[in-house]
Design a protein around this motif. Sequence first.
Motif, PDB file in Angstrom:
ATOM      1  N   VAL A   1       0.846  -1.186   0.000  1.00  0.00           N
ATOM      2  CA  VAL A   1       0.000   0.000   0.000  1.00  0.00           C
ATOM      3  C   VAL A   1       0.890   1.247   0.000  1.00  0.00           C
ATOM      4  CG1 VAL A   1      -1.805   1.288   1.212  1.00  0.00           C
ATOM      5  CG2 VAL A   1      -1.808  -1.190   1.286  1.00  0.00           C
ATOM      6  N   GLU A   2       0.849   2.018  -1.079  1.00  0.00           N
ATOM      7  CA  GLU A   2       1.591   3.275  -1.156  1.00  0.00           C
ATOM      8  C   GLU A   2       0.587   4.412  -1.035  1.00  0.00           C
ATOM      9  OE1 GLU A   2       4.269   3.471  -4.532  1.00  0.00           O
ATOM     10  OE2 GLU A   2       4.277   1.293  -4.590  1.00  0.00           O
ATOM     11  N   VAL A   3       0.627   5.111   0.098  1.00  0.00           N
ATOM     12  CA  VAL A   3      -0.354   6.130   0.418  1.00  0.00           C
ATOM     13  C   VAL A   3       0.125   7.509  -0.001  1.00  0.00           C
ATOM     14  CG1 VAL A   3      -1.705   7.139   2.298  1.00  0.00           C
ATOM     15  CG2 VAL A   3      -1.153   4.717   2.333  1.00  0.00           C
ATOM     16  N   ALA A   4      -0.815   8.332  -0.517  1.00  0.00           N
ATOM     17  CA  ALA A   4      -0.481   9.668  -0.979  1.00  0.00           C
ATOM     18  C   ALA A   4      -0.301  10.648   0.167  1.00  0.00           C
ATOM     19  CB  ALA A   4      -1.560  10.172  -1.931  1.00  0.00           C
ATOM     20  N   ALA A   5      -1.034  10.479   1.269  1.00  0.00           N
ATOM     21  CA  ALA A   5      -1.000  11.434   2.383  1.00  0.00           C
ATOM     22  C   ALA A   5       0.093  11.072   3.389  1.00  0.00           C
ATOM     23  CB  ALA A   5      -2.348  11.476   3.090  1.00  0.00           C
ATOM     24  N   ILE A   6       0.738  12.075   3.933  1.00  0.00           N
ATOM     25  CA  ILE A   6       1.754  11.866   4.961  1.00  0.00           C
ATOM     26  C   ILE A   6       1.055  11.474   6.262  1.00  0.00           C
ATOM     27  CG2 ILE A   6       3.532  13.029   6.334  1.00  0.00           C
ATOM     28  CD1 ILE A   6       4.034  14.794   3.858  1.00  0.00           C
TER      29      ILE A   6
END
Length: 62
Positions: free
Chosen positions: A55-60
């Motif tokens: 899972v590569e998430v856009a939000a920090i």
Amino acid sequence: MGNCQVCLDNAEMDDELGFPAEAPNEAVTTAMVEGELVSICGWCITEQRAIGNDVEVAAIGY
């Protein structure tokens, strides 16, 4: 942002298997899950990682 796509997919699978489907959570960010760009909630980010999906998430912060 709308409903979590992973929640919606899980609800569809539950329905097909005859289990009661839960209402989807509100998506908090967009993520790349197993090569597919989806809207996703915090719970599903954790769940997808726990079952071994990338899972590569856009939000920090996720």
